[in-house]
Design an enzyme around this catalytic site. Sequence first.
Site, PDB file in Angstrom:
ATOM      1  N   THR A 279      -3.346  21.697 -41.785  1.00 34.42           N
ATOM      2  CA  THR A 279      -4.334  21.913 -42.837  1.00 34.42           C
ATOM      3  C   THR A 279      -3.993  23.103 -43.733  1.00 34.42           C
ATOM      4  O   THR A 279      -3.311  24.034 -43.278  1.00 34.42           O
ATOM      5  CB  THR A 279      -5.718  22.160 -42.185  1.00 34.42           C
ATOM      6  N   ASP A 280      -4.531  23.095 -44.952  1.00 37.37           N
ATOM      7  CA  ASP A 280      -4.338  24.258 -45.835  1.00 37.37           C
ATOM      8  C   ASP A 280      -5.171  25.458 -45.382  1.00 37.37           C
ATOM      9  O   ASP A 280      -4.948  26.583 -45.849  1.00 37.37           O
ATOM     10  CB  ASP A 280      -4.679  23.895 -47.297  1.00 37.37           C
ATOM     11  N   GLU A 281      -6.131  25.232 -44.458  1.00 35.55           N
ATOM     12  CA  GLU A 281      -7.017  26.343 -44.053  1.00 35.55           C
ATOM     13  C   GLU A 281      -6.266  27.452 -43.330  1.00 35.55           C
ATOM     14  O   GLU A 281      -6.760  28.574 -43.218  1.00 35.55           O
ATOM     15  CB  GLU A 281      -8.155  25.827 -43.165  1.00 35.55           C
TER      16      GLU A 281
ATOM     17  N   TYR B  54     -11.492  27.217 -36.092  1.00 31.67           N
ATOM     18  CA  TYR B  54     -10.733  25.985 -36.363  1.00 31.67           C
ATOM     19  C   TYR B  54      -9.379  26.316 -36.979  1.00 31.67           C
ATOM     20  O   TYR B  54      -8.327  25.885 -36.485  1.00 31.67           O
ATOM     21  CB  TYR B  54     -11.529  25.067 -37.308  1.00 31.67           C
TER      22      TYR B  54
ATOM     23  N   LYS C 246      -5.535  25.797 -35.541  1.00 31.74           N
ATOM     24  CA  LYS C 246      -4.515  24.981 -36.225  1.00 31.74           C
ATOM     25  C   LYS C 246      -3.293  25.868 -36.551  1.00 31.74           C
ATOM     26  O   LYS C 246      -2.144  25.423 -36.423  1.00 31.74           O
ATOM     27  CB  LYS C 246      -5.072  24.372 -37.518  1.00 31.74           C
TER      28      LYS C 246
HETATM   29  P1  NAD Z   1     -11.264  13.572 -37.021  1.00 31.19           P
HETATM   30  O1  NAD Z   1     -12.117  14.608 -36.358  1.00 31.19           O
HETATM   31  O2  NAD Z   1     -11.901  12.543 -37.884  1.00 31.19           O
HETATM   32  O3  NAD Z   1     -10.438  12.765 -35.912  1.00 31.19           O
HETATM   33  C1  NAD Z   1      -9.829  13.413 -34.832  1.00 31.19           C
HETATM   34  C2  NAD Z   1      -9.381  12.321 -33.854  1.00 31.19           C
HETATM   35  O4  NAD Z   1      -8.722  12.981 -32.755  1.00 31.19           O
HETATM   36  C3  NAD Z   1     -10.532  11.507 -33.245  1.00 31.19           C
HETATM   37  O5  NAD Z   1     -10.200  10.143 -33.224  1.00 31.19           O
HETATM   38  C4  NAD Z   1     -10.670  12.051 -31.836  1.00 31.19           C
HETATM   39  O6  NAD Z   1     -11.144  11.093 -30.905  1.00 31.19           O
HETATM   40  C5  NAD Z   1      -9.234  12.462 -31.531  1.00 31.19           C
HETATM   41  N1  NAD Z   1      -9.170  13.529 -30.527  1.00 31.19           N
HETATM   42  C6  NAD Z   1      -9.864  14.701 -30.518  1.00 31.19           C
HETATM   43  N2  NAD Z   1      -9.561  15.413 -29.412  1.00 31.19           N
HETATM   44  C7  NAD Z   1      -8.633  14.692 -28.738  1.00 31.19           C
HETATM   45  C8  NAD Z   1      -7.923  14.904 -27.529  1.00 31.19           C
HETATM   46  N3  NAD Z   1      -8.122  16.010 -26.787  1.00 31.19           N
HETATM   47  N4  NAD Z   1      -7.023  13.972 -27.131  1.00 31.19           N
HETATM   48  C9  NAD Z   1      -6.815  12.839 -27.874  1.00 31.19           C
HETATM   49  N5  NAD Z   1      -7.493  12.571 -29.007  1.00 31.19           N
HETATM   50  C10 NAD Z   1      -8.381  13.495 -29.440  1.00 31.19           C
HETATM   51  O7  NAD Z   1     -10.155  14.386 -37.786  1.00 31.19           O
HETATM   52  P2  NAD Z   1      -9.479  14.115 -39.208  1.00 31.19           P
HETATM   53  O8  NAD Z   1     -10.333  14.669 -40.259  1.00 31.19           O
HETATM   54  O9  NAD Z   1      -9.048  12.702 -39.266  1.00 31.19           O
HETATM   55  O10 NAD Z   1      -8.191  15.058 -39.085  1.00 31.19           O
HETATM   56  C11 NAD Z   1      -7.000  14.591 -38.478  1.00 31.19           C
HETATM   57  C12 NAD Z   1      -5.973  15.712 -38.503  1.00 31.19           C
HETATM   58  O11 NAD Z   1      -5.705  16.087 -39.849  1.00 31.19           O
HETATM   59  C13 NAD Z   1      -6.418  16.972 -37.779  1.00 31.19           C
HETATM   60  O12 NAD Z   1      -5.302  17.509 -37.115  1.00 31.19           O
HETATM   61  C14 NAD Z   1      -6.877  17.894 -38.904  1.00 31.19           C
HETATM   62  O13 NAD Z   1      -6.694  19.249 -38.545  1.00 31.19           O
HETATM   63  C15 NAD Z   1      -5.930  17.487 -40.013  1.00 31.19           C
HETATM   64  N6  NAD Z   1      -6.442  17.669 -41.380  1.00 31.19           N
HETATM   65  C16 NAD Z   1      -7.670  17.171 -41.739  1.00 31.19           C
HETATM   66  C17 NAD Z   1      -8.107  17.310 -43.061  1.00 31.19           C
HETATM   67  C18 NAD Z   1      -9.440  16.755 -43.514  1.00 31.19           C
HETATM   68  O14 NAD Z   1      -9.842  17.018 -44.638  1.00 31.19           O
HETATM   69  N7  NAD Z   1     -10.142  15.973 -42.704  1.00 31.19           N
HETATM   70  C19 NAD Z   1      -7.297  17.956 -43.994  1.00 31.19           C
HETATM   71  C20 NAD Z   1      -6.061  18.464 -43.591  1.00 31.19           C
HETATM   72  C21 NAD Z   1      -5.643  18.307 -42.280  1.00 31.19           C
HETATM   73  O1  DAU Z   2      -9.038  22.087 -46.201  1.00 32.31           O
HETATM   74  C1  DAU Z   2      -8.777  21.129 -45.213  1.00 32.31           C
HETATM   75  C2  DAU Z   2      -9.938  21.076 -44.241  1.00 32.31           C
HETATM   76  O2  DAU Z   2     -11.007  20.446 -44.926  1.00 32.31           O
HETATM   77  C3  DAU Z   2      -9.623  20.328 -42.956  1.00 32.31           C
HETATM   78  O3  DAU Z   2      -8.608  21.007 -42.250  1.00 32.31           O
HETATM   79  C4  DAU Z   2     -10.871  20.213 -42.075  1.00 32.31           C
HETATM   80  O4  DAU Z   2     -10.594  19.428 -40.925  1.00 32.31           O
HETATM   81  C5  DAU Z   2     -11.957  19.545 -42.891  1.00 32.31           C
HETATM   82  O5  DAU Z   2     -13.155  19.496 -42.134  1.00 32.31           O
HETATM   83  C6  DAU Z   2     -12.198  20.298 -44.194  1.00 32.31           C
HETATM   84  O6  DAU Z   2     -12.768  21.594 -43.940  1.00 32.31           O
HETATM   85  P1  DAU Z   2     -13.956  22.189 -44.858  1.00 32.31           P
HETATM   86  O7  DAU Z   2     -14.680  23.217 -44.080  1.00 32.31           O
HETATM   87  O8  DAU Z   2     -13.448  22.569 -46.193  1.00 32.31           O
HETATM   88  O9  DAU Z   2     -14.837  20.839 -45.041  1.00 32.31           O
HETATM   89  P2  DAU Z   2     -16.426  20.583 -45.002  1.00 32.31           P
HETATM   90  O10 DAU Z   2     -16.632  19.194 -45.477  1.00 32.31           O
HETATM   91  O11 DAU Z   2     -17.019  20.989 -43.705  1.00 32.31           O
HETATM   92  O12 DAU Z   2     -16.954  21.595 -46.108  1.00 32.31           O
HETATM   93  C7  DAU Z   2     -16.510  21.497 -47.460  1.00 32.31           C
HETATM   94  C8  DAU Z   2     -17.227  22.575 -48.255  1.00 32.31           C
HETATM   95  O13 DAU Z   2     -18.627  22.246 -48.321  1.00 32.31           O
HETATM   96  C9  DAU Z   2     -17.154  23.957 -47.616  1.00 32.31           C
HETATM   97  O14 DAU Z   2     -17.091  24.954 -48.629  1.00 32.31           O
HETATM   98  C10 DAU Z   2     -18.486  24.078 -46.869  1.00 32.31           C
HETATM   99  C11 DAU Z   2     -19.447  23.269 -47.737  1.00 32.31           C
HETATM  100  N1  DAU Z   2     -20.555  22.621 -47.002  1.00 32.31           N
HETATM  101  C12 DAU Z   2     -20.256  21.849 -45.920  1.00 32.31           C
HETATM  102  C13 DAU Z   2     -21.261  21.237 -45.194  1.00 32.31           C
HETATM  103  C14 DAU Z   2     -20.918  20.404 -43.972  1.00 32.31           C
HETATM  104  C15 DAU Z   2     -21.855  22.777 -47.433  1.00 32.31           C
HETATM  105  O15 DAU Z   2     -22.134  23.479 -48.437  1.00 32.31           O
HETATM  106  N2  DAU Z   2     -22.863  22.177 -46.715  1.00 32.31           N
HETATM  107  C16 DAU Z   2     -22.615  21.425 -45.597  1.00 32.31           C
HETATM  108  O16 DAU Z   2     -23.573  20.912 -44.973  1.00 32.31           O
END
Ligand code: NAD
Ligand code: DAU
Length: 353
Positions: free
Chosen positions: A132-134, A157, A161
């Site tokens: 992730t970019d975080e 988180y 990561k």
């Molecule tokens: P998600 O939470 O939707 O899915 C995570 C999946 O991992 C689920 O299917 C869960 O069952 C599985 N999982 C969790 N713990 C596990 C374990 N101990 N063993 C096996 N499986 C397990 O997540 P996502 O949003 O699809 O993100 C996927 C990946 O991409 C993550 O590594 C996240 O850090 C990264 N990522 C997400 C975003 C985003 O915006 N969602 C952005 C950048 C990177």
């Molecule tokens: O940047 C990549 C990341 O993006 C991934 O690595 C994470 O897995 C993914 O969850 C996401 O993280 P964020 O914290 O940016 O996403 P989230 O949707 O939780 O929040 C997006 C923005 O919205 C953040 O500034 C917080 C705000 N927010 C979020 C929620 C859930 C609100 O204002 N209200 C809310 O209820």
Amino acid sequence: MSKTIIITGGAGFIGSHVVRLFVTKYPDYKIINLDALTYAGNLENLRDIENAPNYIFEKADILDKDALERIFKLYQPDGVIHLAAESHVDRSIASPLDFVYTNVIGTVNLLNTAKHFWKDNFEGKRFYHVSTDEVYGALGDTGFFTEETKYDPHSPYSASKASSDHFVRAYHDTYGLPIVVSNCSNNYGPNHFPEKLIPLFINNIITKKSLPVYGDGLYTRDWLFVKDHAIAIDLVFHKGKNGDTYNIGGFNEWKNIDLVKLLCSQMDKKLGNAPGTSEQLITYIKDRPGHDRRYAIDASKINKELGWKPSVTFEEGLSQTIDWYLQNEEWLKHVTSGEYKRYYEEQYKGEEG
Ligand code: NAD
Ligand code: DAU
């Protein structure tokens, strides 16, 4: 050339799009979806391809070394694409250790298993870690995260990561494990679990609940349609340089409040509401602790080296996303029952407008 690939976290949001892309695009590959099916994992995400001859599901926890060894022995994979993780920042603030276990120790278990099974022959093998970019921390009003930006994580988180990214690179430098890492910005699209901003707010508009905006709402994120992330993952897996990192982003920054207003107006049109109806649900609530002000990815490396760029505008992607949720109310109902209700009440207690 035929390959056997283990995709971890394939039942989750991004993982399910990656699994679908690989299963349909590469009929000669064998794709093993390894997932523990936590609250975020949902096999309903993959109903359309679950009977494909080149798809196998293995329910397993990446913390379970014996299960990983069994699966590697059984399938002899050439590649791993590792997406399994605890992914929600707010949950990491409530339960940091869950993130250490899965994201750090689980990743090291997977690295150890791959290293053990490939040890005499890394030829044609690849361990791809999806991150992730975080990990880069927060930006001010200007600037971008590049692949050289120093790590500076602020939430449990992002710290977990960042740690897993370091372990993946350490296994490359120390043991010669062939790896590649990508760091992506915020994804959105179908199958996104409704704890994250966009699907949470779509669900709340449908169910006429308040839209809880953290702090002043001026936090900025760079949004990428999930199918474009899956396409980037395909390119990086096949064409990325061994040991390299690729930043992936949407070139698409939005302040949260502007994004929420766009979402409200698109929802009003699709639901046949009078303009302004959904905006009335916006409620400013207490801020997320350690909230990063701005993320913005410089995705020029993947663009120049691998020719990748996003394929849809944010307005188009958001519209497709809303349509998917409106057409999949059963999916939404299933994932918002049970544990979700308890999570929601705890996370937003006392904040309903
Ligand atoms: P998600 O939470 O939707 O899915 C995570 C999946 O991992 C689920 O299917 C869960 O069952 C599985 N999982 C969790 N713990 C596990 C374990 N101990 N063993 C096996 N499986 C397990 O997540 P996502 O949003 O699809 O993100 C996927 C990946 O991409 C993550 O590594 C996240 O850090 C990264 N990522 C997400 C975003 C985003 O915006 N969602 C952005 C950048 C990177
Ligand atoms: O940047 C990549 C990341 O993006 C991934 O690595 C994470 O897995 C993914 O969850 C996401 O993280 P964020 O914290 O940016 O996403 P989230 O949707 O939780 O929040 C997006 C923005 O919205 C953040 O500034 C917080 C705000 N927010 C979020 C929620 C859930 C609100 O204002 N209200 C809310 O209820």
